[in-house]
Scaffold this motif. Structure first.
Motif, short mmCIF file in Angstrom:
data_model
loop_
_atom_site.label_atom_id
_atom_site.label_comp_id
_atom_site.label_asym_id
_atom_site.label_seq_id
_atom_site.Cartn_x
_atom_site.Cartn_y
_atom_site.Cartn_z
N SER A 144 72.94 123.04 66.70
CA SER A 144 72.84 123.36 68.17
C SER A 144 71.56 122.40 68.80
O SER A 144 71.76 121.88 69.92
CB SER A 144 72.84 124.67 68.55
OG SER A 144 72.61 124.97 70.05
N LEU A 145 70.66 122.33 67.94
CA LEU A 145 69.35 121.54 68.39
C LEU A 145 69.63 120.04 68.31
O LEU A 145 69.37 119.33 69.01
CB LEU A 145 68.14 122.04 67.63
CG LEU A 145 67.55 123.47 67.73
CD1 LEU A 145 66.39 123.77 66.66
CD2 LEU A 145 66.92 123.38 69.30
N ALA A 146 70.59 119.66 67.21
CA ALA A 146 70.89 118.23 67.10
C ALA A 146 71.88 117.84 68.48
O ALA A 146 71.45 116.54 68.77
CB ALA A 146 71.58 118.15 65.80
N LYS A 147 72.60 118.85 69.14
CA LYS A 147 73.25 118.23 70.17
C LYS A 147 72.52 118.52 71.59
O LYS A 147 73.08 118.06 72.58
CB LYS A 147 74.46 119.14 70.35
CG LYS A 147 75.40 119.07 69.32
CD LYS A 147 76.51 120.07 69.46
CE LYS A 147 77.47 120.06 68.20
NZ LYS A 147 78.50 121.15 68.33
N GLY B 7 66.94 119.10 58.69
CA GLY B 7 68.15 118.73 58.23
C GLY B 7 68.19 118.51 56.90
O GLY B 7 68.88 119.20 55.92
N ASP B 8 66.97 118.08 56.25
CA ASP B 8 66.86 117.87 54.79
C ASP B 8 66.59 119.06 54.09
O ASP B 8 66.92 119.25 52.98
CB ASP B 8 65.80 116.85 54.51
CG ASP B 8 65.93 115.35 54.86
OD1 ASP B 8 67.31 115.02 55.00
OD2 ASP B 8 65.28 114.49 54.90
N LEU B 9 66.13 120.05 54.91
CA LEU B 9 65.48 121.33 54.34
C LEU B 9 66.98 122.35 53.98
O LEU B 9 66.96 123.33 53.38
CB LEU B 9 64.68 121.93 54.92
CG LEU B 9 63.34 121.37 54.89
CD1 LEU B 9 62.23 121.88 55.83
CD2 LEU B 9 62.86 121.21 53.45
N ASP C 66 73.25 123.05 51.19
CA ASP C 66 74.62 122.75 51.56
C ASP C 66 75.21 123.87 51.86
O ASP C 66 75.22 124.93 51.30
CB ASP C 66 75.30 122.25 50.29
CG ASP C 66 74.64 120.87 49.88
OD1 ASP C 66 73.74 119.99 50.59
OD2 ASP C 66 74.88 120.17 48.85
N GLY C 67 76.18 123.90 52.90
CA GLY C 67 77.09 125.02 53.44
C GLY C 67 78.21 124.28 54.07
O GLY C 67 78.76 123.08 53.80
N ASP D 142 75.17 116.14 58.11
CA ASP D 142 75.10 114.72 57.43
C ASP D 142 75.04 114.01 58.71
O ASP D 142 74.23 112.94 58.83
CB ASP D 142 75.72 114.33 56.29
CG ASP D 142 75.62 115.18 54.85
OD1 ASP D 142 74.60 115.65 54.98
OD2 ASP D 142 76.44 115.20 54.23
N GLU D 143 75.92 113.93 59.54
CA GLU D 143 76.35 112.99 60.73
C GLU D 143 75.10 113.23 61.81
O GLU D 143 74.59 112.20 62.14
CB GLU D 143 77.58 113.45 61.32
CG GLU D 143 78.77 113.07 60.61
CD GLU D 143 80.08 113.79 61.22
OE1 GLU D 143 80.03 114.23 62.42
OE2 GLU D 143 81.14 113.55 60.52
#
Length: 76
Positions: free
Chosen positions: A24-27, A48-50, A53-54, A61-62
């Motif tokens: 949501s923050l990335a958008k 994102g690096d922290l 994997d989910g 990744d995008e």
């Protein structure tokens, strides 16, 4: 911050849905968020690096790739 995002972020963080909060923050609009889109993008790359994997790994990744590319363009 978009209308209602604060409540959604609170709910996602409280319930451990970190990937949803991240996406949501990335958008979001980095200029409206903190005024510096490059600092915003750098912070999102680190966050994102922290993330473990989910189910939404491809989207994470995008988003990371997008913000890394933006940061490299700025540094060039």
């Amino acid at each position: 911050m978009r209308s209602g995002l604060g409540n959604s972020l609170h709910r996602w963080l409280r319930t451990g849905e970190l990937t949803w909060a991240y996406l949501s923050l990335a958008k979001g609009d980095p200029v409206r968020a903190i005024g510096d889109p490059f600092a915003y993008g750098a912070a999102l790359v680190v966050a994102g690096d922290l993330l473990a994997d989910g189910g939404e790994v491809q989207e994470v990744d995008e988003a990371r790739a997008h913000f890394r590319k933006s940061r490299l363009a700025r540094d060039a």
